[in-house]
Design a protein around this motif. Structure first.
Motif, PDB file in Angstrom:
ATOM      1  N   TRP A  87      69.471 -16.385  42.926  1.00 42.34           N
ATOM      2  CA  TRP A  87      68.358 -16.044  43.815  1.00 42.34           C
ATOM      3  C   TRP A  87      67.526 -14.899  43.243  1.00 42.34           C
ATOM      4  CZ3 TRP A  87      68.833 -13.017  49.002  1.00 42.34           C
ATOM      5  CH2 TRP A  87      67.614 -13.066  49.695  1.00 42.34           C
TER       6      TRP A  87
ATOM      7  N   LEU B 223      60.829 -22.222  43.013  1.00 40.41           N
ATOM      8  CA  LEU B 223      61.059 -21.904  44.424  1.00 40.41           C
ATOM      9  C   LEU B 223      61.943 -22.949  45.096  1.00 40.41           C
ATOM     10  CD1 LEU B 223      60.189 -19.682  46.456  1.00 40.41           C
ATOM     11  CD2 LEU B 223      58.396 -21.233  47.179  1.00 40.41           C
ATOM     12  N   ARG B 224      61.614 -24.216  44.922  1.00 40.49           N
ATOM     13  CA  ARG B 224      62.315 -25.282  45.654  1.00 40.49           C
ATOM     14  C   ARG B 224      63.678 -25.647  45.074  1.00 40.49           C
ATOM     15  NH1 ARG B 224      57.373 -29.425  47.052  1.00 40.49           N
ATOM     16  NH2 ARG B 224      56.346 -28.037  48.548  1.00 40.49           N
TER      17      ARG B 224
ATOM     18  N   ASN C 130      65.213 -21.366  46.797  1.00 39.36           N
ATOM     19  CA  ASN C 130      65.543 -21.726  48.185  1.00 39.36           C
ATOM     20  C   ASN C 130      67.026 -22.042  48.365  1.00 39.36           C
ATOM     21  OD1 ASN C 130      62.901 -21.289  48.999  1.00 39.36           O
ATOM     22  ND2 ASN C 130      62.354 -23.444  49.040  1.00 39.36           N
TER      23      ASN C 130
ATOM     24  N   ALA D 247      69.775 -19.682  50.471  1.00 42.91           N
ATOM     25  CA  ALA D 247      70.577 -20.251  51.560  1.00 42.91           C
ATOM     26  C   ALA D 247      72.065 -20.047  51.292  1.00 42.91           C
ATOM     27  CB  ALA D 247      70.258 -21.738  51.731  1.00 42.91           C
TER      28      ALA D 247
ATOM     29  N   HIS E  33      60.871 -13.141  49.884  1.00 37.66           N
ATOM     30  CA  HIS E  33      60.961 -14.539  49.467  1.00 37.66           C
ATOM     31  C   HIS E  33      59.890 -15.354  50.208  1.00 37.66           C
ATOM     32  CE1 HIS E  33      63.533 -18.101  48.231  1.00 37.66           C
ATOM     33  NE2 HIS E  33      62.721 -18.635  49.121  1.00 37.66           N
TER      34      HIS E  33
ATOM     35  N   ALA F 171      56.653 -17.416  48.729  1.00 44.24           N
ATOM     36  CA  ALA F 171      56.393 -18.829  49.036  1.00 44.24           C
ATOM     37  C   ALA F 171      54.956 -19.000  49.530  1.00 44.24           C
ATOM     38  CB  ALA F 171      57.392 -19.336  50.074  1.00 44.24           C
TER      39      ALA F 171
END
Length: 143
Positions: free
Chosen positions: A17, A52-53, A57, A61, A98, A102
């Motif tokens: 992350w 990012l994806r 992300n 999580a 974050h 985005a």
């Protein structure tokens, strides 16, 4: 033994992350230099979206889920662990950062970036400072 595996996975997810949190603003620094709609603009958009994806992300999580799991399994008296309260606050600030990144990625994609490369250079330092404080709090537990 389960606790140690969860802790290891938590550290791995934090590394992934934060790597993204450090790299995405650096991409924004270079992206801010190019013209919207140019070939370079499209390349940066693809790189930023995938970072990012695909990395940030899921890693965020996992960091949050595993961190909550660790707290639930630990013997820390949450009421008297001030260091943990500050650490959680700093993690929430990282989550907010974050979210800002985005949003800025979407601004670049829509050709609406209004921030300079200098802004992104300064912003790029903030996750590092927060990371250092979080590590010190988690290892030293000063209060």
């Amino acid at each position: 033994m389960l606790y140690l595996y969860i802790k290891a996975l938590h550290i791995i997810s934090i590394i992934a992350w934060l790597a993204g949190m450090l790299y995405l603003p650096r991409l924004f620094v270079y992206h801010a230099r190019v013209l919207p709609g140019s070939e370079a603009d499209l390349l940066f958009q693809t790189m930023e979206r995938k970072l990012l994806r695909i990395i940030m992300n899921p890693a965020m999580a996992a960091t949050l889920i595993l961190g909550i799991w660790l707290i639930s399994l630990s013997a820390v008296d949450f009421r008297h662990a001030g260091w943990l309260h500050v650490k959680i606050l700093l993690v929430l600030i990282l989550v907010a950062m974050h979210g800002l990144m985005a949003k800025w990625r979407k601004d670049f994609a829509a050709g609406r970036n209004t921030r300079s490369e200098r802004f992104y250079r300064i912003f790029n330092e903030m996750p590092t400072i927060i990371l250092v404080v979080i590590v010190l709090l988690a290892v030293v537990k000063p209060f």
